[in-house]
Design a protein around this motif. Structure first.
Motif, PDB file in Angstrom:
ATOM      1  N   ILE A   1       0.872  -1.169   0.000  1.00  0.00           N
ATOM      2  CA  ILE A   1       0.000   0.000   0.000  1.00  0.00           C
ATOM      3  C   ILE A   1       0.912   1.223   0.000  1.00  0.00           C
ATOM      4  CG2 ILE A   1      -1.719   1.287   1.318  1.00  0.00           C
ATOM      5  CD1 ILE A   1      -2.632  -1.379   2.545  1.00  0.00           C
TER       6      ILE A   1
ATOM      7  N   TRP B   1      -6.915   4.307   1.732  1.00  0.00           N
ATOM      8  CA  TRP B   1      -5.792   3.447   1.404  1.00  0.00           C
ATOM      9  C   TRP B   1      -6.129   2.683   0.125  1.00  0.00           C
ATOM     10  CZ3 TRP B   1      -1.866   4.173   4.893  1.00  0.00           C
ATOM     11  CH2 TRP B   1      -2.219   4.671   6.158  1.00  0.00           C
ATOM     12  N   SER B   2      -5.130   2.119  -0.533  1.00  0.00           N
ATOM     13  CA  SER B   2      -5.377   1.286  -1.703  1.00  0.00           C
ATOM     14  C   SER B   2      -4.246   0.276  -1.851  1.00  0.00           C
ATOM     15  CB  SER B   2      -5.480   2.136  -2.970  1.00  0.00           C
ATOM     16  OG  SER B   2      -5.897   1.357  -4.071  1.00  0.00           O
TER      17      SER B   2
ATOM     18  N   LEU C   1     -10.818   1.598   2.260  1.00  0.00           N
ATOM     19  CA  LEU C   1      -9.992   1.036   1.194  1.00  0.00           C
ATOM     20  C   LEU C   1     -10.725   1.262  -0.119  1.00  0.00           C
ATOM     21  CD1 LEU C   1      -7.313  -0.718   1.074  1.00  0.00           C
ATOM     22  CD2 LEU C   1      -8.827  -2.702   0.881  1.00  0.00           C
TER      23      LEU C   1
ATOM     24  N   GLN D   1     -10.352   0.653  -4.340  1.00  0.00           N
ATOM     25  CA  GLN D   1      -9.635  -0.077  -5.384  1.00  0.00           C
ATOM     26  C   GLN D   1     -10.230   0.244  -6.744  1.00  0.00           C
ATOM     27  OE1 GLN D   1      -7.188  -1.582  -2.639  1.00  0.00           O
ATOM     28  NE2 GLN D   1      -6.984  -2.174  -4.777  1.00  0.00           N
TER      29      GLN D   1
END
Length: 236
Positions: free
Chosen positions: A82, A95-96, A170, A172
């Motif tokens: 990450i 976050w990703s 998260l 994506q």
């Protein structure tokens, strides 16, 4: 280096596996490293998808090795990266996971399908010694990364549920879709140190010059991955 983030196996070439839809509850153990990386390594376009390259990055970069003894897709191991906490175009933070390898095709296929996590397949080794352990991942005989780690001190209870959802957010991007979720979990963690870190910069972010801000060994944990909210449009 090719700056285009690439999956070693594109979606069109994935094998057929049994579907394991979200939510998932997993159990296992692993290691978490919070890192300070040189700017060039942290912002390497090869390890950040186009949708996130213009987004400011904050917080530490994170590398995890996780050994799942139980999951809806069966046992498997994973190594993930990450880059940090992104400031998205809408002003929100998330976050990703932008680079990740796992040891089974079941995890690869279902991870992409359920949450847009860009999983690739790799082989893993985990070796123990009296002072710690070494974990590594390889693809086609080429080493992706090797981590030499040692834990110390007592194991104390930790819970991701104590963090606000916004700090666990998260996001994506995969296949023209945007996935959002907030994983949770709990377990026991011990402080640790990274004895040595190395990686192949074409397959994983360059760890050679990383400074370790925090290292932990997480033991006997459970992790919950809920269903993702999925949107068909991606930000420009």
């Amino acid at each position: 280096m090719n700056d285009t983030p690439r999956l070693l196996t594109p979606d069109s070439e994935l094998p057929a596996v049994a579907a394991a839809p979200a939510p998932w509850r997993l159990a296992g153990d692993g290691w978490i490293l919070a890192l300070e990386l040189p700017t060039a390594a942290r912002h390497a376009a090869a390890h950040i998808p186009p949708e996130l390259r213009a987004c400011p990055l904050g917080g530490p970069a994170v590398v995890m090795f996780v050994d799942y003894a139980e999951s809806p897709a069966g046992p498997y191991r994973e190594l993930l990266y990450i880059p940090g906490r992104f400031t998205l175009p809408d002003g929100e933070h998330a976050w990703s996971v932008t680079r990740i390898y796992v040891s089974t095709w079941e995890s690869v296929v279902n991870g992409r399908r359920n949450w847009g996590i860009p999983k690739d397949h790799a082989d893993f080794r985990r070796g123990y010694s009296g002072t710690g352990e070494t974990v590594s991942a390889q693809v086609g005989g080429r080493e992706i990364a090797r981590l030499q780690l040692a834990a110390r001190g007592p194991a104390l209870p930790v819970s991701a549920g104590l963090l606000p959802r916004g700090l666990r957010r998260l996001v994506q991007f995969h296949g023209g879709r945007r996935f959002e979720l907030a994983p949770g979990g709990r377990g026991r963690a011990r402080l640790a140190r990274a004895v040595a870190l190395q990686s192949d910069p074409e397959l994983f972010p360059d760890l050679a010059a990383a400074r370790v801000r925090l290292a932990m060994k997480v033991e006997r944990f459970t992790l919950e991955f809920p269903r993702a909210a999925v949107a068909s449009q991606t930000p420009r």
